[in-house]
Write a protein that holds these residues in place. Structure first.
Motif, PDB file in Angstrom:
ATOM      1  N   GLU A 180      -3.683 -15.637  15.657  1.00 27.01           N
ATOM      2  CA  GLU A 180      -5.062 -15.363  16.043  1.00 27.01           C
ATOM      3  C   GLU A 180      -5.487 -13.966  15.610  1.00 27.01           C
ATOM      4  N   ALA A 181      -4.567 -12.998  15.768  1.00 28.17           N
ATOM      5  CA  ALA A 181      -4.897 -11.634  15.351  1.00 28.17           C
ATOM      6  C   ALA A 181      -5.099 -11.559  13.843  1.00 28.17           C
ATOM      7  N   ALA A 182      -4.243 -12.260  13.079  1.00 24.66           N
ATOM      8  CA  ALA A 182      -4.395 -12.261  11.627  1.00 24.66           C
ATOM      9  C   ALA A 182      -5.694 -12.932  11.220  1.00 24.66           C
ATOM     10  N   ARG A 240      -2.448 -16.265   3.490  1.00 21.71           N
ATOM     11  CA  ARG A 240      -2.086 -14.921   3.899  1.00 21.71           C
ATOM     12  C   ARG A 240      -1.300 -14.943   5.209  1.00 21.71           C
ATOM     13  N   ILE A 241      -1.654 -15.822   6.128  1.00 26.77           N
ATOM     14  CA  ILE A 241      -0.921 -15.940   7.387  1.00 26.77           C
ATOM     15  C   ILE A 241       0.497 -16.425   7.130  1.00 26.77           C
ATOM     16  N   THR A 269       2.356 -16.044   4.309  1.00 27.26           N
ATOM     17  CA  THR A 269       3.172 -15.049   3.612  1.00 27.26           C
ATOM     18  C   THR A 269       3.386 -13.770   4.416  1.00 27.26           C
ATOM     19  N   SER A 270       2.418 -13.405   5.257  1.00 32.25           N
ATOM     20  CA  SER A 270       2.510 -12.126   5.960  1.00 32.25           C
ATOM     21  C   SER A 270       2.928 -12.241   7.417  1.00 32.25           C
ATOM     22  N   VAL A 271       2.831 -13.441   7.987  1.00 27.83           N
ATOM     23  CA  VAL A 271       3.174 -13.601   9.399  1.00 27.83           C
ATOM     24  C   VAL A 271       4.321 -14.594   9.578  1.00 27.83           C
ATOM     25  N   LYS A 272       4.152 -15.803   9.074  1.00 28.39           N
ATOM     26  CA  LYS A 272       5.130 -16.851   9.350  1.00 28.39           C
ATOM     27  C   LYS A 272       6.467 -16.594   8.661  1.00 28.39           C
ATOM     28  N   LEU A 273       6.441 -16.326   7.372  1.00 25.39           N
ATOM     29  CA  LEU A 273       7.700 -16.132   6.654  1.00 25.39           C
ATOM     30  C   LEU A 273       8.486 -14.919   7.162  1.00 25.39           C
ATOM     31  N   PRO A 274       7.856 -13.763   7.378  1.00 28.95           N
ATOM     32  CA  PRO A 274       8.638 -12.656   7.955  1.00 28.95           C
ATOM     33  C   PRO A 274       9.181 -12.971   9.346  1.00 28.95           C
TER      34      PRO A 274
END
Length: 311
Positions: A208-210, A219-220, A222-227
């Motif tokens: 939600e923040a992203a 973008r969510i 690559t930058s949130v889920k995968l990390p």
């Protein structure tokens, strides 16, 4: 009240010390060993004992004259210079470099699709993808061996129906890719479940923040889920590497269908099996198995260190 003389009081025996209570940590320690004991016994019996016996065998050799004799590291020297062993290692290394990224990539895409919430019938789709993992490896190899058959299987039926000649999946140039297809079919669902489970514990507030910051779906991812699931990716990669080096069931079953393509030294585990049960070289087979185990441990540990460092 009558007071006793000082000398009498001094001569009276001292009172016995109170018994000391049993330390609490000792009771806890014994209770812990009571729970841990069965596992330690089974672990020593089925894991440590075979490794110790294999190490023992690797330092001996059966000779025509003199019987079994101690040879030190002679078996290890022979294994490190054995071209048949290293050809199998190279073959399984190529298998690892191609099959593992493909399998994990497909599993990750499926897990992301199921986790997105936009997939229709995701419960049925998740079970369908995982179902091949429930098929035993021997049964899966027999099934795919029949599909690959050019005289009696699906490939042969397609050739006859359309009057064409498809490449033989069990030919020497394609058999490794065919085995990779079987292994991928078997374990995509298993790795998908690992990734999907890791995604389910990621806080939705991060998504939600992203999204509030203007990030799109890609973008969510690559930058949130995968990390967030990096640990699960590392674990699945390590398991897949170990499984690739342990490749045995599929080539062993398909060897009966393609003896000219899958030789007795096709992969290290098949080579070890052939040495032990067909060649009666138990000592050298134990040596090859130990060397292969060390190689597997080094590669898996290196991948683990790199994954942790990137984290």
């Amino acid at each position: 009240m009558t007071l006793l003389p000082t000398s009498v009081r001094a001569a009276s025996p001292p009172s016995a010390p109170a018994p000391r209570a049993r330390p609490r940590f000792r009771r806890q320690s014994l209770a812990g060993w009571g729970f841990l004991g069965p596992f330690v016994a089974v672990f020593a019996l089925v894991f440590l004992a075979p490794i110790g016996y294999a190490l023992y065998l690797s330092f001996f050799k059966d000779k025509l004259i003199g019987g079994t004799s101690f040879v030190g590291v002679e078996n290890y020297t022979q294994a490190l210079t054995d071209p048949r062993f290293w050809e199998g290692v190279g073959r399984v290394g190529l298998f690892l470099a191609v099959q593992v990224p493909v399998m994990l990539g497909i599993a990750l895409l499926v897990a992301l699709a199921v986790d997105s919430g936009r997939l229709y019938g995701k419960a049925f789709f998740r079970i369908s993808v995982f179902l091949p993992y429930a098929v035993p490896a021997v049964v899966a190899s027999l099934m795919w061996g029949f599909i690959y058959g050019t005289r009696f299987g699906l490939v042969g039926n397609i050739n006859d129906a359309f009057g064409i000649t498809l490449p033989d999946p069990l030919s020497p140039s394609l058999v490794l890719a065919s085995i990779g297809n079987i292994v991928t079919w078997e374990f995509v669902g298993y790795n998908m479940l690992i990734f999907y489970s890791a995604l389910k514990v990621v806080p939705r507030s991060l998504y939600e923040a992203a999204a509030l910051d203007g990030a799109g779906e890609w973008r969510i991812v690559t930058s949130v889920k995968l990390p967030a699931i990096r640990g699960a990716l590392v674990i699945a990669t390590i398991f897949s590497i170990i499984g690739s080096f342990q490749l045995f069931n599929e080539p062993s079953i398909l060897q009966k269908l393609a003896p000219n393509s899958i030789t007795t030294d096709f992969v290290p585990n098949l080579y070890t099996y052939s040495l032990s049960f067909s060649g009666q070289q138990h000592n050298y087979a134990a040596t090859v198995a130990i060397v292969m185990g060390v190689i597997t441990a080094i590669v898996a540990y290196t991948v683990q260190l790199r994954g942790m460092r990137k984290g």
